[in-house]
Motif scaffolding. Structure first.
Motif, mmCIF file in Angstrom:
data_model
loop_
_atom_site.group_PDB
_atom_site.id
_atom_site.type_symbol
_atom_site.label_atom_id
_atom_site.label_comp_id
_atom_site.label_asym_id
_atom_site.label_seq_id
_atom_site.Cartn_x
_atom_site.Cartn_y
_atom_site.Cartn_z
ATOM 1 N N THR A 54 -4.615 7.529 -3.323
ATOM 2 C CA THR A 54 -4.291 9.177 -2.995
ATOM 3 C C THR A 54 -4.963 9.349 -1.595
ATOM 4 O O THR A 54 -5.871 8.931 -1.313
ATOM 5 C CB THR A 54 -4.909 9.857 -4.038
ATOM 6 N N CYS A 55 -4.271 10.162 -0.939
ATOM 7 C CA CYS A 55 -4.561 10.383 0.452
ATOM 8 C C CYS A 55 -6.010 10.859 0.435
ATOM 9 O O CYS A 55 -6.254 11.717 -0.150
ATOM 10 C CB CYS A 55 -3.658 11.725 0.636
ATOM 11 N N GLN A 56 -6.758 10.419 1.393
ATOM 12 C CA GLN A 56 -7.996 11.093 1.725
ATOM 13 C C GLN A 56 -7.765 11.814 2.897
ATOM 14 O O GLN A 56 -6.876 11.521 3.811
ATOM 15 C CB GLN A 56 -9.140 10.020 2.093
ATOM 16 N N PHE A 57 -8.570 12.699 3.169
ATOM 17 C CA PHE A 57 -8.364 13.789 4.053
ATOM 18 C C PHE A 57 -9.027 13.727 5.479
ATOM 19 O O PHE A 57 -10.044 14.289 5.758
ATOM 20 C CB PHE A 57 -8.587 15.009 3.601
ATOM 21 N N TYR A 58 -8.588 12.643 6.445
ATOM 22 C CA TYR A 58 -9.025 12.611 7.741
ATOM 23 C C TYR A 58 -8.087 12.794 8.737
ATOM 24 O O TYR A 58 -6.666 12.566 8.299
ATOM 25 C CB TYR A 58 -9.544 11.240 7.606
ATOM 26 N N GLY A 59 -8.216 13.113 9.997
ATOM 27 C CA GLY A 59 -7.246 13.101 10.957
ATOM 28 C C GLY A 59 -6.110 14.062 10.378
ATOM 29 O O GLY A 59 -6.078 15.007 10.138
ATOM 30 N N ASN B 262 0.782 -1.113 -0.156
ATOM 31 C CA ASN B 262 -0.091 -0.251 0.107
ATOM 32 C C ASN B 262 0.969 1.176 0.152
ATOM 33 O O ASN B 262 1.611 1.552 0.976
ATOM 34 C CB ASN B 262 -0.758 -0.188 1.103
ATOM 35 N N PHE B 263 0.590 2.133 -0.898
ATOM 36 C CA PHE B 263 1.448 3.456 -1.147
ATOM 37 C C PHE B 263 0.421 4.568 -0.798
ATOM 38 O O PHE B 263 -0.726 4.373 -1.522
ATOM 39 C CB PHE B 263 2.052 3.420 -2.273
ATOM 40 N N ARG C 5 -3.816 19.207 4.949
ATOM 41 C CA ARG C 5 -4.169 19.057 3.484
ATOM 42 C C ARG C 5 -3.465 19.974 2.567
ATOM 43 O O ARG C 5 -2.998 19.686 1.254
ATOM 44 C CB ARG C 5 -5.710 19.354 3.509
ATOM 45 N N GLU C 6 -3.275 21.238 2.875
ATOM 46 C CA GLU C 6 -2.686 21.995 1.999
ATOM 47 C C GLU C 6 -1.305 21.599 1.445
ATOM 48 O O GLU C 6 -1.076 21.639 0.195
ATOM 49 C CB GLU C 6 -2.311 23.459 2.790
ATOM 50 N N GLY C 7 -0.746 21.117 2.228
ATOM 51 C CA GLY C 7 0.558 20.162 1.865
ATOM 52 C C GLY C 7 0.656 18.930 1.229
ATOM 53 O O GLY C 7 1.907 18.373 0.935
ATOM 54 N N LEU C 8 -0.585 18.446 0.953
ATOM 55 C CA LEU C 8 -0.528 17.047 0.602
ATOM 56 C C LEU C 8 -1.449 16.921 -0.673
ATOM 57 O O LEU C 8 -1.057 15.943 -1.255
ATOM 58 C CB LEU C 8 -1.263 16.093 1.599
ATOM 59 N N PRO D 7 -8.474 10.866 -5.103
ATOM 60 C CA PRO D 7 -9.035 11.576 -3.887
ATOM 61 C C PRO D 7 -10.361 12.110 -4.139
ATOM 62 O O PRO D 7 -10.746 12.376 -5.380
ATOM 63 C CB PRO D 7 -8.003 12.716 -3.618
ATOM 64 N N ASP D 8 -11.307 12.018 -3.065
ATOM 65 C CA ASP D 8 -12.531 12.412 -3.137
ATOM 66 C C ASP D 8 -12.598 13.952 -3.694
ATOM 67 O O ASP D 8 -13.463 14.477 -4.395
ATOM 68 C CB ASP D 8 -13.092 12.733 -1.872
#
Ligand code: FES
Length: 377
Positions: free
Chosen positions: A186-191, A156-157, A197-200, A235-236
């Motif tokens: 692709t990163c989902q934005f929780y926690g 998993n990446f 988020r801005e940097g990811l 990502p969503d």
């Protein structure tokens, strides 16, 4: 259509978040930011009782996660208990703390499946993201050992703006390590990911390039007959319709936190909803009767635009946690949906991704000190 009594099926999937302890510090971790508030962990006996009750309810698949589940010394005992009950068991790990001896012990205990997460395809970036110098070599060794012991292995990446452009090298590494399945999520934005988020968040162009590369590899691997299953998750934030999160609220998924809170998804603890503890109620009551698990079942709770939407039976109004994080009200439609009056928040985040100059060392890393600092624990 009214459905004051939606049909409730068994929780097929049980996720046991055994601990929030973790040797790594990934800034995109989906664990709650205030995890340092939770010091206690269920005992071996308490976890086994949770497994027993879940199995009785009809659960068939059990994931051991965290934090890093390997820090629990009783992991072989937990695996064996779950295996003997008939669960299909999956270990979700960073690979840090894994040894060949442990792999043998897990195999003897009946572990079915292992997922190892990587941060990047090279040591330098992997170390910067994991907050650990030694992690990459250890992961490589353990991925090889997992295969050598005959386990099916998922690599998993988690992809974001700092590693998505190396997706070709990531796939090459997965081929080299003989992964059976590859999740390029692709990163989902929780926690912690939401905090950073801005940097990811990648740009739309980065996503498009990555998708095209994945497609080339899929075709190449299909032609060679040597296909690792390659799953790419966008990502969503670049969708126009929300996902049917967790297959629906309280529909198939049941998560238990280290200290025993039962949740319909791994992020729900942040919601202003009372969730039950396995220390106070049995899982049958929790799943079928508790307020928390019934709060967003069915469709009667929905305000507009979801209530009259013809797609509500596919997406259930999207993700309650995302609605809460972005609008302050978990009843709202997920802002990912272009019909949501809050969709502008998603558009603004996409715009931010085009402009930000945030670097890895400016991210807030997931560790106890930062958790305590943010929440003044
Ligand atoms: Fe909680 Fe989507 S993550 S409902």
């Amino acid at each position: 259509m009214s459905d004051s009594k939606p049909q409730v099926n068994p929780p097929l999937w049980l996720l046991a978040e055994l601990t929030y302890r973790c040797p790594l510090q990934c800034p995109y971790c989906s664990n709650p930011i205030d995890f340092a508030k939770q010091e206690k962990e269920l005992t071996t006996e308490q976890w086994i009782e949770v497994f027993r009750q879940a199995r009785e309810l009809g659960s068939v698949q059990l994931g051991f996660s965290g934090g890093e589940p390997l820090v629990r010394k009783d992991l072989p005992e937990l695996i064996k208990a779950a295996h003997d009950m008939g669960f299909y068991t999956n270990l979700i790990t960073s690979g840090i703390g894994l040894t060949e001896k442990k792999l043998t012990a897990f195999s003897e205990a009946g572990l079915d499946h292992i997922q190892i997460s990587f941060q990047a395809s090279d040591e330098t970036l992997n170390s910067a993201l994991a907050g650990s110098q030694k992690a990459f070599q250890q992961k490589l060794e353990m991925a090889k050992a997992v295969k050598a012991q005959g386990y099916p292995m998922v690599l998993n990446f988690v992809l974001h703006r700092h590693n998505i452009d190396q997706i070709d090298r990531i796939i090459e590494l997965c081929i080299e390590l003989e992964a059976d399945d590859v999740e390029l999520a692709t990163c989902q934005f929780y926690g912690w990911a939401h905090l950073n988020r801005e940097g990811l968040l990648p740009t739309r162009e980065q996503i498009a390039r990555a998708e095209a590369t994945v497609q080339v590899y899929r075709e190449r691997m299909a032609a060679s007959g040597n296909l690792a299953n390659l799953l790419f998750v966008t990502p969503d934030y670049y969708e126009e319709r929300p996902k049917g999160c967790m297959g629906g609220w309280g529909a198939i998924f049941l998560s238990v936190t280290p200290e025993g809170d039962a949740l319909p998804c791994h992020s729900a603890r942040q919601l202003p909803v009372k969730f039950p503890s396995v220390l106070e109620h049995d899982l049958k009551h929790i799943w079928y009767e508790s307020f928390g698990f019934n709060r967003y079942r069915g469709y009667d709770w929905m305000p507009e635009p979801c209530r009259s939407c013809p797609e509500k039976e596919q997406d259930y109004g999207g993700c309650r946690c995302q609605a809460y994080m972005l609008t302050g009200n978990a009843d709202n439609a997920d802002p990912v949906c272009s019909k949501s009056p809050h969709h502008g928040k998603i558009l603004a985040a996409r715009e931010e991704a085009n402009c930000t100059t945030m670097q890895i060392d400016q991210l807030t890393f997931r560790n106890r000190a930062n958790s305590q600092l943010i929440f003044k624990v």
